[in-house]
Design a protein around this motif. Structure first.
Motif, PDB file in Angstrom:
ATOM      1  N   UNK A   9       0.864  -1.183  -0.037  1.00  0.00           N
ATOM      2  CA  UNK A   9       0.074   0.124  -0.017  1.00  0.00           C
ATOM      3  C   UNK A   9       0.905   1.191   0.024  1.00  0.00           C
ATOM      4  N   UNK A  10       0.299   2.160  -0.690  1.00  0.00           N
ATOM      5  CA  UNK A  10       1.017   3.723  -0.562  1.00  0.00           C
ATOM      6  C   UNK A  10      -0.067   4.642  -0.124  1.00  0.00           C
ATOM      7  N   UNK A  11       0.456   5.262   1.140  1.00  0.00           N
ATOM      8  CA  UNK A  11      -0.634   6.165   1.811  1.00  0.00           C
ATOM      9  C   UNK A  11      -0.440   7.552   1.391  1.00  0.00           C
ATOM     10  N   UNK A  12       0.720   7.777   0.931  1.00  0.00           N
ATOM     11  CA  UNK A  12       1.223   9.400   0.997  1.00  0.00           C
ATOM     12  C   UNK A  12       0.746   9.942  -0.391  1.00  0.00           C
ATOM     13  N   UNK A  13       0.787  11.141  -0.484  1.00  0.00           N
ATOM     14  CA  UNK A  13       0.282  12.112  -1.510  1.00  0.00           C
ATOM     15  C   UNK A  13       1.353  12.150  -2.651  1.00  0.00           C
ATOM     16  N   UNK A  14       2.709  11.627  -2.453  1.00  0.00           N
ATOM     17  CA  UNK A  14       3.492  11.611  -3.757  1.00  0.00           C
ATOM     18  C   UNK A  14       4.132  10.253  -4.070  1.00  0.00           C
ATOM     19  N   UNK A  15       4.448  10.067  -5.303  1.00  0.00           N
ATOM     20  CA  UNK A  15       4.951   8.818  -5.596  1.00  0.00           C
ATOM     21  C   UNK A  15       6.049   8.596  -5.061  1.00  0.00           C
ATOM     22  N   UNK A  61       5.138  -2.812   7.917  1.00  0.00           N
ATOM     23  CA  UNK A  61       5.863  -1.651   8.271  1.00  0.00           C
ATOM     24  C   UNK A  61       5.937  -0.655   7.012  1.00  0.00           C
ATOM     25  N   UNK A  62       6.132   0.822   7.555  1.00  0.00           N
ATOM     26  CA  UNK A  62       6.180   1.753   6.685  1.00  0.00           C
ATOM     27  C   UNK A  62       7.547   2.278   6.471  1.00  0.00           C
ATOM     28  N   UNK A  63       7.738   2.755   5.206  1.00  0.00           N
ATOM     29  CA  UNK A  63       9.078   3.718   5.200  1.00  0.00           C
ATOM     30  C   UNK A  63       8.902   4.856   5.833  1.00  0.00           C
ATOM     31  N   UNK A  64       9.852   5.816   6.118  1.00  0.00           N
ATOM     32  CA  UNK A  64       9.894   6.962   6.800  1.00  0.00           C
ATOM     33  C   UNK A  64       9.696   8.092   6.211  1.00  0.00           C
ATOM     34  N   UNK A  65       9.635   7.996   4.820  1.00  0.00           N
ATOM     35  CA  UNK A  65       9.122   9.238   3.611  1.00  0.00           C
ATOM     36  C   UNK A  65       7.659   9.293   4.070  1.00  0.00           C
ATOM     37  N   UNK A  67       5.827  11.895   2.933  1.00  0.00           N
ATOM     38  CA  UNK A  67       5.199  12.285   1.729  1.00  0.00           C
ATOM     39  C   UNK A  67       4.639  10.887   0.871  1.00  0.00           C
ATOM     40  N   UNK A  68       5.322   9.825   0.893  1.00  0.00           N
ATOM     41  CA  UNK A  68       5.113   8.570   0.339  1.00  0.00           C
ATOM     42  C   UNK A  68       4.249   7.713   1.163  1.00  0.00           C
ATOM     43  N   UNK A  69       4.851   7.298   2.091  1.00  0.00           N
ATOM     44  CA  UNK A  69       4.415   6.168   3.301  1.00  0.00           C
ATOM     45  C   UNK A  69       4.173   4.895   2.537  1.00  0.00           C
ATOM     46  N   UNK A  70       5.277   4.268   2.118  1.00  0.00           N
ATOM     47  CA  UNK A  70       4.944   3.164   1.486  1.00  0.00           C
ATOM     48  C   UNK A  70       4.950   2.085   2.638  1.00  0.00           C
ATOM     49  N   UNK A  71       3.856   0.856   2.686  1.00  0.00           N
ATOM     50  CA  UNK A  71       3.553  -0.057   3.390  1.00  0.00           C
ATOM     51  C   UNK A  71       4.264  -1.277   2.814  1.00  0.00           C
TER      52      UNK A  71
END
Length: 78
Positions: A9-15, A61-65, A67-71
């Motif tokens: 999943x990607x929860x952020x607003x940026x790619x 777990x999600x990445x620390x970015x 703007x992106x928040x990759x899960x």
């Protein structure tokens, strides 16, 4: 034991700046160089826990970015 990492999943607003997309899967042993360094940094302690017989309360777990928040989902593959 192998460790499979999947972007679920990607929860952020940026790619993703590394170009990761939902559904991307990585074998940690052979493809860790393709994984975003920020995500790998966050995932590494969880991978170590699994490799040495520990259990995780969650396997996502999600990445620390922010703007992106990759899960990412982590799985043991025997």
């Amino acid at each position: 034991m192998k460790i499979k990492i999947t972007l679920v999943e990607q929860k952020g607003t940026c790619p993703c700046h590394r170009g990761h997309k939902v559904g991307d899967t990585f074998d940690f042993d052979t493809e860790r160089g393709k994984l975003c360094p920020m995500a790998a940094h966050v995932l590494f302690p969880m991978i170590d826990i699994l490799r040495y017989g520990g259990e995780l309360k969650s396997n996502v777990f999600c990445c620390p970015d922010v703007d992106t928040i990759n899960v990412f989902k982590i799985e043991k593959v025997d």
